[in-house]
Design an enzyme around this catalytic site. Structure first.
Site, PDB file in Angstrom:
ATOM      1  N   PRO A   1      35.510  19.384   4.261  1.00  0.00           N
ATOM      2  CA  PRO A   1      35.673  20.148   3.230  1.00  0.00           C
ATOM      3  C   PRO A   1      34.733  21.718   3.469  1.00  0.00           C
ATOM      4  O   PRO A   1      34.009  21.908   4.124  1.00  0.00           O
ATOM      5  CB  PRO A   1      34.882  19.557   2.096  1.00  0.00           C
ATOM      6  N   GLU A   2      35.244  22.647   3.050  1.00  0.00           N
ATOM      7  CA  GLU A   2      34.704  24.098   2.945  1.00  0.00           C
ATOM      8  C   GLU A   2      33.875  24.089   1.686  1.00  0.00           C
ATOM      9  O   GLU A   2      33.688  23.390   0.820  1.00  0.00           O
ATOM     10  CB  GLU A   2      35.448  25.153   3.042  1.00  0.00           C
TER      11      GLU A   2
ATOM     12  N   LYS B   1      27.703  22.672   2.118  1.00  0.00           N
ATOM     13  CA  LYS B   1      28.351  21.539   2.276  1.00  0.00           C
ATOM     14  C   LYS B   1      27.561  20.233   1.968  1.00  0.00           C
ATOM     15  O   LYS B   1      28.336  18.949   1.875  1.00  0.00           O
ATOM     16  CB  LYS B   1      29.216  21.209   3.787  1.00  0.00           C
TER      17      LYS B   1
ATOM     18  N   ARG C   1      37.998  20.663  16.966  1.00  0.00           N
ATOM     19  CA  ARG C   1      38.051  21.803  15.922  1.00  0.00           C
ATOM     20  C   ARG C   1      39.220  22.570  16.093  1.00  0.00           C
ATOM     21  O   ARG C   1      39.155  23.860  16.954  1.00  0.00           O
ATOM     22  CB  ARG C   1      36.649  22.620  16.249  1.00  0.00           C
TER      23      ARG C   1
END
Length: 280
Positions: free
Chosen positions: A2-3, A51, A250
Protein backbone atom coordinates in the site's frame (compact mmCIF):
# COMPACT_ATOMS: atom_id res chain seq x y z
CA UNK A 1 2.53 -2.72 -0.92
CA UNK A 2 0.00 0.00 0.00
CA UNK A 3 1.01 3.57 -0.70
CA UNK A 4 0.90 6.34 1.87
CA UNK A 5 -2.54 7.52 0.77
CA UNK A 6 -4.00 4.04 1.30
CA UNK A 7 -2.53 3.85 4.79
CA UNK A 8 -3.88 7.34 5.54
CA UNK A 9 -7.37 6.23 4.50
CA UNK A 10 -7.09 3.09 6.63
CA UNK A 11 -6.05 5.15 9.65
CA UNK A 12 -8.95 7.54 9.18
CA UNK A 13 -11.48 4.70 9.02
CA UNK A 14 -10.02 3.03 12.09
CA UNK A 15 -9.94 6.33 13.96
CA UNK A 16 -13.57 7.10 13.13
CA UNK A 17 -14.63 3.62 14.31
CA UNK A 18 -12.49 3.25 17.43
CA UNK A 19 -11.29 6.58 18.79
CA UNK A 20 -12.84 7.91 22.01
CA UNK A 21 -14.58 4.57 22.57
CA UNK A 22 -13.98 1.91 25.19
CA UNK A 23 -12.82 -1.47 23.93
CA UNK A 24 -15.24 -4.27 24.72
CA UNK A 25 -13.38 -6.81 22.59
CA UNK A 26 -9.65 -7.51 22.51
CA UNK A 27 -8.27 -10.66 20.91
CA UNK A 28 -4.60 -11.04 19.92
CA UNK A 29 -3.92 -14.13 17.84
CA UNK A 30 -0.14 -14.02 17.81
CA UNK A 31 1.83 -16.00 20.40
CA UNK A 32 3.73 -13.00 21.75
CA UNK A 33 0.54 -11.21 22.83
CA UNK A 34 -1.80 -14.15 23.38
CA UNK A 35 -2.46 -13.12 27.00
CA UNK A 36 -2.88 -9.38 26.35
CA UNK A 37 -6.34 -8.02 27.14
CA UNK A 38 -7.13 -4.39 26.31
CA UNK A 39 -10.82 -4.47 27.14
CA UNK A 40 -11.92 -1.56 29.30
CA UNK A 41 -9.33 0.78 27.80
CA UNK A 42 -10.22 3.72 25.55
CA UNK A 43 -8.70 4.08 22.10
CA UNK A 44 -7.25 7.58 21.95
CA UNK A 45 -6.45 7.88 18.25
CA UNK A 46 -5.22 6.06 15.17
CA UNK A 47 -2.40 7.89 13.42
CA UNK A 48 -0.62 7.07 10.15
CA UNK A 49 3.13 7.60 9.93
CA UNK A 50 4.29 6.97 6.38
CA UNK A 51 3.14 3.39 5.78
CA UNK A 52 2.89 2.59 9.49
CA UNK A 53 -0.26 2.63 11.64
CA UNK A 54 -0.12 3.71 15.28
CA UNK A 55 -3.20 2.92 17.38
CA UNK A 56 -2.78 4.73 20.70
CA UNK A 57 -4.62 3.28 23.66
CA UNK A 58 -5.32 4.50 27.17
CA UNK A 59 -2.58 3.61 29.62
CA UNK A 60 0.33 4.76 27.46
CA UNK A 61 0.16 1.90 24.94
CA UNK A 62 0.50 1.94 21.15
CA UNK A 63 -0.40 -0.89 18.80
CA UNK A 64 1.98 -0.64 15.85
CA UNK A 65 1.01 -2.35 12.60
CA UNK A 66 2.27 -2.37 9.02
CA UNK A 67 0.35 -3.79 6.07
CA UNK A 68 3.28 -4.51 3.73
CA UNK A 69 2.07 -6.57 0.76
CA UNK A 70 -0.94 -8.52 2.02
CA UNK A 71 -2.04 -7.07 5.35
CA UNK A 72 -5.41 -5.39 5.84
CA UNK A 73 -7.62 -3.90 8.52
CA UNK A 74 -11.34 -4.58 7.99
CA UNK A 75 -14.18 -2.86 9.82
CA UNK A 76 -17.55 -4.42 10.57
CA UNK A 77 -20.67 -3.39 12.40
CA UNK A 78 -21.06 -5.36 15.61
CA UNK A 79 -22.79 -8.64 14.87
CA UNK A 80 -21.98 -8.59 11.16
CA UNK A 81 -20.14 -11.57 9.72
CA UNK A 82 -16.46 -10.97 8.95
CA UNK A 83 -15.35 -11.50 5.36
CA UNK A 84 -11.71 -10.41 5.12
CA UNK A 85 -10.27 -13.91 4.87
CA UNK A 86 -10.11 -17.24 6.70
CA UNK A 87 -10.02 -17.14 10.49
CA UNK A 88 -6.44 -18.44 10.68
CA UNK A 89 -5.25 -15.25 8.94
CA UNK A 90 -6.61 -12.99 11.67
CA UNK A 91 -3.87 -11.47 13.84
CA UNK A 92 -5.85 -9.13 16.11
CA UNK A 93 -9.40 -8.03 16.84
CA UNK A 94 -10.38 -4.78 18.54
CA UNK A 95 -14.00 -3.83 19.06
CA UNK A 96 -16.46 -1.62 20.88
CA UNK A 97 -20.24 -1.67 21.21
CA UNK A 98 -20.73 -0.52 17.60
CA UNK A 99 -17.74 -1.46 15.44
CA UNK A 100 -15.17 -4.22 15.21
CA UNK A 101 -11.73 -3.87 13.59
CA UNK A 102 -10.13 -7.10 12.37
CA UNK A 103 -6.47 -7.21 11.33
CA UNK A 104 -5.78 -9.81 8.64
CA UNK A 105 -2.36 -11.09 7.59
CA UNK A 106 -0.53 -8.28 9.40
CA UNK A 107 3.19 -9.03 9.04
CA UNK A 108 4.10 -6.39 11.62
CA UNK A 109 2.11 -6.23 14.84
CA UNK A 110 3.59 -5.11 18.13
CA UNK A 111 2.40 -3.52 21.33
CA UNK A 112 4.75 -0.94 22.82
CA UNK A 113 4.81 2.04 25.10
CA UNK A 114 3.65 5.20 23.37
CA UNK A 115 6.82 6.87 24.62
CA UNK A 116 8.79 4.32 22.57
CA UNK A 117 7.13 4.98 19.20
CA UNK A 118 10.35 6.46 17.86
CA UNK A 119 11.83 2.97 18.01
CA UNK A 120 9.58 1.86 15.14
CA UNK A 121 9.02 5.07 13.16
CA UNK A 122 11.86 7.34 14.23
CA UNK A 123 13.94 6.34 11.21
CA UNK A 124 11.38 7.66 8.74
CA UNK A 125 11.87 10.80 6.72
CA UNK A 126 9.27 13.60 6.52
CA UNK A 127 5.77 12.20 6.06
CA UNK A 128 4.15 13.41 2.84
CA UNK A 129 0.72 13.38 4.52
CA UNK A 130 1.82 14.14 8.06
CA UNK A 131 2.19 17.26 10.20
CA UNK A 132 5.96 16.81 10.18
CA UNK A 133 6.22 17.33 6.40
CA UNK A 134 9.33 19.34 5.53
CA UNK A 135 10.01 19.70 1.81
CA UNK A 136 13.53 21.07 2.32
CA UNK A 137 14.52 18.15 4.52
CA UNK A 138 13.05 15.61 2.11
CA UNK A 139 14.94 17.25 -0.78
CA UNK A 140 18.19 17.23 1.20
CA UNK A 141 17.68 13.55 2.09
CA UNK A 142 17.22 12.60 -1.56
CA UNK A 143 20.32 14.50 -2.66
CA UNK A 144 22.48 13.06 0.12
CA UNK A 145 23.28 10.10 -2.17
CA UNK A 146 23.46 11.72 -5.65
CA UNK A 147 24.57 8.54 -7.41
CA UNK A 148 21.58 6.53 -6.22
CA UNK A 149 18.92 5.69 -8.83
CA UNK A 150 15.93 7.99 -8.52
CA UNK A 151 13.42 5.16 -8.17
CA UNK A 152 15.29 3.54 -5.29
CA UNK A 153 15.73 6.88 -3.53
CA UNK A 154 11.99 7.59 -3.74
CA UNK A 155 11.13 4.21 -2.22
CA UNK A 156 13.54 4.68 0.69
CA UNK A 157 11.24 5.71 3.53
CA UNK A 158 14.19 7.26 5.34
CA UNK A 159 14.24 10.00 2.69
CA UNK A 160 10.52 10.77 2.63
CA UNK A 161 7.72 8.58 3.89
CA UNK A 162 4.70 7.45 1.92
CA UNK A 163 5.83 6.66 -1.61
CA UNK A 164 5.29 3.14 -2.91
CA UNK A 165 5.90 1.45 -6.23
CA UNK A 166 2.98 3.10 -8.01
CA UNK A 167 3.90 6.65 -7.10
CA UNK A 168 7.56 5.91 -7.79
CA UNK A 169 6.80 5.07 -11.41
CA UNK A 170 4.30 7.89 -11.85
CA UNK A 171 6.56 10.53 -10.30
CA UNK A 172 9.46 9.54 -12.51
CA UNK A 173 7.21 9.85 -15.56
CA UNK A 174 5.97 13.29 -14.53
CA UNK A 175 9.57 14.39 -13.95
CA UNK A 176 10.59 13.09 -17.38
CA UNK A 177 13.31 10.87 -15.89
CA UNK A 178 13.77 7.11 -15.87
CA UNK A 179 13.79 5.46 -12.43
CA UNK A 180 17.44 4.52 -13.02
CA UNK A 181 18.64 8.11 -13.51
CA UNK A 182 20.96 9.08 -10.63
CA UNK A 183 19.25 11.56 -8.31
CA UNK A 184 22.09 14.01 -8.79
CA UNK A 185 21.62 13.94 -12.58
CA UNK A 186 18.04 15.12 -12.41
CA UNK A 187 17.87 18.62 -13.95
CA UNK A 188 17.79 21.24 -11.21
CA UNK A 189 14.42 22.70 -12.18
CA UNK A 190 12.77 19.27 -12.07
CA UNK A 191 14.54 18.21 -8.90
CA UNK A 192 13.26 21.31 -7.13
CA UNK A 193 9.67 20.35 -8.02
CA UNK A 194 9.95 16.78 -6.78
CA UNK A 195 8.92 17.13 -3.09
CA UNK A 196 5.95 19.37 -3.85
CA UNK A 197 4.81 17.14 -6.72
CA UNK A 198 5.01 14.01 -4.57
CA UNK A 199 3.00 15.68 -1.81
CA UNK A 200 0.39 16.93 -4.28
CA UNK A 201 -0.18 13.47 -5.74
CA UNK A 202 -0.74 11.87 -2.34
CA UNK A 203 -2.91 14.71 -1.07
CA UNK A 204 -5.14 14.63 -4.14
CA UNK A 205 -5.66 10.88 -3.72
CA UNK A 206 -5.98 10.51 0.04
CA UNK A 207 -9.76 11.05 -0.14
CA UNK A 208 -10.34 9.18 -3.41
CA UNK A 209 -11.60 5.60 -3.61
CA UNK A 210 -9.72 5.19 -6.91
CA UNK A 211 -6.18 6.54 -7.21
CA UNK A 212 -5.32 8.75 -10.16
CA UNK A 213 -2.28 10.71 -11.28
CA UNK A 214 -3.88 11.86 -14.52
CA UNK A 215 -7.35 12.89 -13.48
CA UNK A 216 -9.21 11.21 -16.34
CA UNK A 217 -11.74 8.44 -15.80
CA UNK A 218 -10.60 5.20 -17.38
CA UNK A 219 -7.03 6.44 -17.66
CA UNK A 220 -6.06 6.86 -14.03
CA UNK A 221 -2.29 6.27 -14.33
CA UNK A 222 0.30 7.30 -16.89
CA UNK A 223 2.62 4.28 -16.83
CA UNK A 224 2.14 1.97 -13.84
CA UNK A 225 0.65 -1.37 -14.86
CA UNK A 226 0.59 -0.37 -18.53
CA UNK A 227 3.46 -2.48 -19.91
CA UNK A 228 3.37 -2.70 -23.71
CA UNK A 229 0.43 -0.32 -23.95
CA UNK A 230 0.99 2.98 -25.79
CA UNK A 231 2.18 5.96 -23.79
CA UNK A 232 -0.68 8.38 -23.24
CA UNK A 233 1.53 11.22 -24.43
CA UNK A 234 3.65 9.90 -27.28
CA UNK A 235 2.15 6.43 -28.06
CA UNK A 236 5.49 4.65 -27.53
CA UNK A 237 4.92 1.25 -25.85
CA UNK A 238 5.45 1.45 -22.09
CA UNK A 239 8.30 -0.71 -20.84
CA UNK A 240 8.62 -2.58 -17.56
CA UNK A 241 11.46 -4.11 -15.56
CA UNK A 242 12.37 -5.01 -12.01
CA UNK A 243 14.31 -2.47 -9.99
CA UNK A 244 16.15 -3.04 -6.73
CA UNK A 245 18.61 -5.41 -5.13
CA UNK A 246 16.69 -8.56 -6.07
CA UNK A 247 15.46 -9.28 -2.54
CA UNK A 248 11.96 -8.07 -3.41
CA UNK A 249 10.06 -7.78 -6.68
CA UNK A 250 9.75 -4.13 -7.62
CA UNK A 251 8.07 -3.87 -11.04
CA UNK A 252 8.88 -0.51 -12.55
CA UNK A 253 7.22 1.13 -15.55
CA UNK A 254 8.43 3.93 -17.81
CA UNK A 255 8.17 5.45 -21.27
CA UNK A 256 11.48 5.18 -23.15
CA UNK A 257 10.62 8.30 -25.17
CA UNK A 258 9.17 10.67 -22.58
CA UNK A 259 11.65 9.76 -19.85
CA UNK A 260 15.37 10.40 -20.23
CA UNK A 261 18.15 8.47 -18.55
CA UNK A 262 19.56 4.96 -18.22
CA UNK A 263 17.29 1.92 -18.26
CA UNK A 264 17.69 -1.88 -18.48
CA UNK A 265 18.21 -3.34 -21.92
CA UNK A 266 15.10 -5.21 -23.14
CA UNK A 267 17.12 -8.43 -23.13
CA UNK A 268 18.58 -8.00 -19.64
CA UNK A 269 17.66 -10.23 -16.66
CA UNK A 270 15.79 -7.32 -15.07
CA UNK A 271 13.43 -6.94 -18.02
CA UNK A 272 10.36 -9.13 -17.89
CA UNK A 273 7.12 -9.53 -19.77
CA UNK A 274 4.40 -7.76 -17.83
CA UNK A 275 0.74 -7.97 -18.70
CA UNK A 276 -1.10 -4.65 -18.85
CA UNK A 277 -3.28 -3.92 -15.83
CA UNK A 278 -5.25 -0.92 -16.97
CA UNK A 279 -7.03 0.28 -20.05
CA UNK A 280 -4.97 2.18 -22.63
Amino acid sequence: MPEGDTVWQTARRLHDALAARVLTLSDFRVPQYATVDLTGRTVLDVTPRGKHLLTRIEGGLTLHSHLRMDGAWRLYDTGRRWSGGPAHQIRVILGNDDRTAVGYRLPVLELLRTTEESRVVGHLGPDLLGPDWNADQAFANLLAAPDRPLGEALLDQRNLAGIGNIYKSELCFLLGATPWLPVGALPADRAAKLPALAKKLLEVNRDRPLRTTKGRRGQELFVYGRARRPCLRCRTPIRAADQGDGSRERPTYWCPTCQRGPAPDPGSPEARRFRPRTAP
